[in-house]
Motif scaffolding. Sequence first.
Motif, mmCIF file in Angstrom:
data_model
loop_
_atom_site.group_PDB
_atom_site.id
_atom_site.type_symbol
_atom_site.label_atom_id
_atom_site.label_comp_id
_atom_site.label_asym_id
_atom_site.label_seq_id
_atom_site.Cartn_x
_atom_site.Cartn_y
_atom_site.Cartn_z
ATOM 1 N N TYR A 1 0.817 -1.216 0.000
ATOM 2 C CA TYR A 1 0.000 0.000 0.000
ATOM 3 C C TYR A 1 0.853 1.271 0.000
ATOM 4 O O TYR A 1 0.664 2.161 -0.829
ATOM 5 C CB TYR A 1 -0.935 0.019 1.209
ATOM 6 N N LEU A 2 1.776 1.379 0.942
ATOM 7 C CA LEU A 2 2.535 2.617 1.107
ATOM 8 C C LEU A 2 3.331 2.975 -0.141
ATOM 9 O O LEU A 2 3.397 4.149 -0.530
ATOM 10 C CB LEU A 2 3.466 2.498 2.317
ATOM 11 N N THR A 3 3.922 1.978 -0.775
ATOM 12 C CA THR A 3 4.728 2.264 -1.962
ATOM 13 C C THR A 3 3.855 2.582 -3.171
ATOM 14 O O THR A 3 4.225 3.397 -4.019
ATOM 15 C CB THR A 3 5.646 1.073 -2.296
ATOM 16 N N GLN A 4 2.690 1.936 -3.261
ATOM 17 C CA GLN A 4 1.818 2.174 -4.416
ATOM 18 C C GLN A 4 1.067 3.500 -4.313
ATOM 19 O O GLN A 4 0.875 4.189 -5.307
ATOM 20 C CB GLN A 4 0.810 1.030 -4.561
ATOM 21 N N ILE A 5 0.622 3.825 -3.108
ATOM 22 C CA ILE A 5 -0.247 5.000 -2.954
ATOM 23 C C ILE A 5 0.564 6.272 -2.753
ATOM 24 O O ILE A 5 0.177 7.349 -3.207
ATOM 25 C CB ILE A 5 -1.217 4.802 -1.784
ATOM 26 N N PHE A 6 1.693 6.181 -2.076
ATOM 27 C CA PHE A 6 2.460 7.384 -1.760
ATOM 28 C C PHE A 6 3.749 7.488 -2.567
ATOM 29 O O PHE A 6 4.707 8.117 -2.138
ATOM 30 C CB PHE A 6 2.782 7.427 -0.258
ATOM 31 N N ASN A 7 3.765 6.834 -3.746
ATOM 32 C CA ASN A 7 4.944 6.981 -4.594
ATOM 33 C C ASN A 7 5.020 8.353 -5.238
ATOM 34 O O ASN A 7 6.033 8.763 -5.760
ATOM 35 C CB ASN A 7 4.978 5.892 -5.678
ATOM 36 N N THR A 8 3.847 9.073 -5.194
ATOM 37 C CA THR A 8 3.852 10.480 -5.576
ATOM 38 C C THR A 8 3.291 11.251 -4.403
ATOM 39 O O THR A 8 2.698 10.673 -3.491
ATOM 40 C CB THR A 8 2.977 10.724 -6.819
ATOM 41 N N ASP A 9 3.439 12.543 -4.404
ATOM 42 C CA ASP A 9 3.013 13.368 -3.282
ATOM 43 C C ASP A 9 1.505 13.590 -3.317
ATOM 44 O O ASP A 9 1.016 14.463 -4.017
ATOM 45 C CB ASP A 9 3.746 14.706 -3.284
ATOM 46 N N ASN A 10 0.778 12.746 -2.561
ATOM 47 C CA ASN A 10 -0.677 12.906 -2.464
ATOM 48 C C ASN A 10 -1.082 13.709 -1.249
ATOM 49 O O ASN A 10 -2.243 13.797 -0.918
ATOM 50 C CB ASN A 10 -1.353 11.525 -2.401
ATOM 51 N N ASN A 11 -0.108 14.223 -0.515
ATOM 52 C CA ASN A 11 -0.428 14.947 0.709
ATOM 53 C C ASN A 11 -0.910 16.335 0.403
ATOM 54 O O ASN A 11 -1.295 17.042 1.273
ATOM 55 C CB ASN A 11 0.792 15.000 1.616
#
Length: 294
Positions: free
Chosen positions: A284-294
């Motif tokens: 999850y962490l690598t797939q979802i936050f591989n770009t800056d979604n914050n």
Amino acid sequence: MLKLTLQLTLKKTFEVKMLKVRRSDRLVDMTRYLLERPHQLVSLTFFATRYESAKSSISEDLTILKRTFQARGTGLLETVPGAAGGARFIPYILREDAQHFVDEMITELSDADRYLPGGYVYMSDILGRPSALRQIGRILATQYLNQSVDVVVTVATKGIPLAQSVASYLNVPFVIVRHDSQITEGSTVSVNYVSGSSKRIERMALSKRSVKPGSKVLIVDDYMKGGGTVGGLRSLVDEFDSQLAGVAVFAEGDFEGQRTVSKYTSLLKIHTQDEKIRVTPGNYLTQIFNTDNN
């Protein structure tokens, strides 16, 4: 004259205090209202009528909430201009908060006493804990921040609280697929599937009224090994002429061979060998936050 001046000063001070209290009350109530209705557009007119305030004041309040939500990592507050505009709250979680929760789960699930025969791990206590369910739901819902989901689907029984939590953050219905048809469900659609771990033929059914044709369906489950159950759910989605929005699981287990599902996200990966447990982060962490979604 002095007495009159004092009275006017006290009156003005009282009015200012009342104004501050009213704004404070308004902000608290607006926050509660928006948090309880994620992804729902609430008009400025509604808030203005509710608090008997000018739209300009409501707009200022929404600006404060927008800034605070973003600073605290609570979520996005979208403002839509125009006569039919308003505000829409979209919850999400920051990477560091998601990482912290995953680390906590790794520590808790690594306890050797959780080992179960067959290479499974006891997780029922966690999946029955409201605080954990809220975090899991918020994390999984973040993945679909910019995607459309119409309904969340899970299979009875352990996936039910997870699906409900995710659905609440997306503000969409969730439906439960059962292995046996219930008379209270009316007519159903059923499929047979091969269990990924036991290789046995199983059956699952869903009420015809549960999912509308053309819906975008998110599959949520607590645990995936061979992917047979998720594969069956995916077949049901096809039977309803709907689209698969994604597959999200709390944990995935070791599996030798080819899974029936290739695209999915998991919070945790559980390895069991020689009756020992090793837990690592899922994808999850690598797939979802591989770009800056914050």
